[in-house]
Enzyme design. Structure first.
Site, PDB file in Angstrom:
ATOM      1  N   ARG A   1      10.097 -11.730   4.094  1.00 34.62           N
ATOM      2  CA  ARG A   1      10.736 -10.433   4.308  1.00 34.62           C
ATOM      3  C   ARG A   1      11.374 -10.363   5.688  1.00 34.62           C
ATOM      4  O   ARG A   1      12.487  -9.855   5.854  1.00 34.62           O
ATOM      5  CB  ARG A   1       9.694  -9.316   4.163  1.00 34.62           C
ATOM      6  CG  ARG A   1      10.274  -7.910   4.272  1.00 34.62           C
ATOM      7  CD  ARG A   1       9.189  -6.855   4.340  1.00 34.62           C
ATOM      8  NE  ARG A   1       8.322  -6.865   3.193  1.00 34.62           N
ATOM      9  CZ  ARG A   1       7.217  -6.116   3.092  1.00 34.62           C
ATOM     10  NH1 ARG A   1       6.869  -5.335   4.103  1.00 34.62           N
ATOM     11  NH2 ARG A   1       6.476  -6.167   2.004  1.00 34.62           N
TER      12      ARG A   1
ATOM     13  N   ARG B   1      14.514 -10.422  11.144  1.00 27.72           N
ATOM     14  CA  ARG B   1      13.559 -10.097  12.209  1.00 27.72           C
ATOM     15  C   ARG B   1      12.858 -11.375  12.643  1.00 27.72           C
ATOM     16  O   ARG B   1      11.719 -11.654  12.264  1.00 27.72           O
ATOM     17  CB  ARG B   1      12.548  -9.060  11.716  1.00 27.72           C
ATOM     18  CG  ARG B   1      13.187  -7.753  11.266  1.00 27.72           C
ATOM     19  CD  ARG B   1      12.230  -6.582  11.327  1.00 27.72           C
ATOM     20  NE  ARG B   1      10.868  -6.910  10.935  1.00 27.72           N
ATOM     21  CZ  ARG B   1      10.372  -6.724   9.722  1.00 27.72           C
ATOM     22  NH1 ARG B   1      11.145  -6.244   8.756  1.00 27.72           N
ATOM     23  NH2 ARG B   1       9.125  -7.017   9.449  1.00 27.72           N
TER      24      ARG B   1
ATOM     25  N   ARG C   1      -9.975   5.735   9.924  1.00 29.57           N
ATOM     26  CA  ARG C   1      -9.879   4.361  10.436  1.00 29.57           C
ATOM     27  C   ARG C   1     -11.127   3.950  11.216  1.00 29.57           C
ATOM     28  O   ARG C   1     -11.319   2.770  11.495  1.00 29.57           O
ATOM     29  CB  ARG C   1      -8.666   4.219  11.375  1.00 29.57           C
ATOM     30  CG  ARG C   1      -7.345   4.086  10.669  1.00 29.57           C
ATOM     31  CD  ARG C   1      -6.242   3.831  11.686  1.00 29.57           C
ATOM     32  NE  ARG C   1      -4.919   3.796  11.085  1.00 29.57           N
ATOM     33  CZ  ARG C   1      -4.341   2.752  10.554  1.00 29.57           C
ATOM     34  NH1 ARG C   1      -4.999   1.604  10.530  1.00 29.57           N
ATOM     35  NH2 ARG C   1      -3.136   2.813  10.043  1.00 29.57           N
TER      36      ARG C   1
ATOM     37  N   ARG D   1      -1.859  -9.093  12.994  1.00 26.89           N
ATOM     38  CA  ARG D   1      -1.952  -7.764  12.368  1.00 26.89           C
ATOM     39  C   ARG D   1      -2.981  -7.775  11.235  1.00 26.89           C
ATOM     40  O   ARG D   1      -3.695  -6.801  11.026  1.00 26.89           O
ATOM     41  CB  ARG D   1      -0.587  -7.310  11.844  1.00 26.89           C
ATOM     42  CG  ARG D   1       0.397  -6.948  12.947  1.00 26.89           C
ATOM     43  CD  ARG D   1       1.507  -6.058  12.444  1.00 26.89           C
ATOM     44  NE  ARG D   1       2.307  -6.681  11.405  1.00 26.89           N
ATOM     45  CZ  ARG D   1       3.348  -7.485  11.619  1.00 26.89           C
ATOM     46  NH1 ARG D   1       3.701  -7.779  12.864  1.00 26.89           N
ATOM     47  NH2 ARG D   1       4.035  -7.990  10.613  1.00 26.89           N
TER      48      ARG D   1
ATOM     49  N   LYS E   1       0.813  -1.214   0.000  1.00 28.08           N
ATOM     50  CA  LYS E   1       0.000   0.000   0.000  1.00 28.08           C
ATOM     51  C   LYS E   1       0.849   1.269   0.000  1.00 28.08           C
ATOM     52  O   LYS E   1       0.575   2.208  -0.757  1.00 28.08           O
ATOM     53  CB  LYS E   1      -0.936  -0.012   1.214  1.00 28.08           C
ATOM     54  CG  LYS E   1      -1.806   1.222   1.357  1.00 28.08           C
ATOM     55  CD  LYS E   1      -2.871   1.004   2.415  1.00 28.08           C
ATOM     56  CE  LYS E   1      -2.283   0.785   3.792  1.00 28.08           C
ATOM     57  NZ  LYS E   1      -1.802   2.034   4.428  1.00 28.08           N
TER      58      LYS E   1
END
Length: 203
Positions: free
Chosen positions: A134, A140, A95, A151, A20
């Site tokens: 990723r 990570r 939101r 999420r 996005k």
């Protein structure tokens, strides 16, 4: 013929990992409007120590969510700047239902309304795989599949009512967000063009 002032006023929504942010920047450049991200606005106001920024920093430092009232003030201030007179691309706002109502009222007071809402859609499992890869590439290890799926769930819960609202108004434009940046960009341009919305160069 509508009396709504001319301009391209867009909103982009999409799940984490849908690209996005990348598409938002590209659309803004191509359509000649500023990309307005709530995160960027928060950071800019905090960095410049504006009165609103001081309030935001205190709230964020305490680990709390920035309330609608303050977010609305920041958005109104940003949309009032000269570069947003001929349109904008919102990313991360609205939101909540209250924010949708506030934005409607703000735009209506100027004789304006949203032109279209671009929704990037993507298969959940493919997005999870993309984000896991990723995270591994970037070292990570704490970005687990469970955290990524959480999420995604939060996104669906938050944006579901908004997407339904804009779909009901007939301004929702669904675009498959999976593929290369150029492939997704072409789909967005084609979907907007089908509604008579074209880049500034082609307008």
């Amino acid at each position: 013929m509508s009396d709504v002032r001319q301009g391209t006023r867009l909103l982009i929504v999409g799940p984490p990992g849908s690209g996005k942010g990348t598409q938002a920047g590209r659309i803004a450049d191509e359509y000649g409007v500023p990309a307005i991200s709530t995160g960027d606005i928060f950071r800019a106001n905090v960095k410049n120590e504006t009165p609103l920024g001081v309030q935001v920093k205190a709230i964020m430092d305490a680990g709390d969510y920035v309330p609608d009232s303050l977010t609305n003030e920041l958005i109104e201030d940003r949309l009032g700047q000269p570069d947003a007179e001929r349109g904008f691309l919102l990313d991360g706002y609205p939101r909540t239902a209250a924010q949708v109502e506030y934005l409607d009222s703000l735009l209506a007071s100027k004789g304006e309304s949203l032109t279209a809402v671009v929704q990037l859609t993507a298969d959940l499992d493919e997005i999870v795989e993309r984000l896991r890869k990723r995270a591994l590439d970037q070292g990570r290890s704490d970005d687990t599949e469970e955290a990524i799926r959480h999420r995604q769930d939060v996104y669906l819960r938050e944006t579901g009512p908004l997407i339904s609202e804009y779909e009901g108004r007939g301004i929702l434009v669904e675009v498959d967000g999976l593929g290369t940046i150029d492939e997704v960009a072409s789909r967005i341009d084609a979907a907007l063009a089908a509604r008579g919305i074209r880049p500034t160069a082609a307008a």
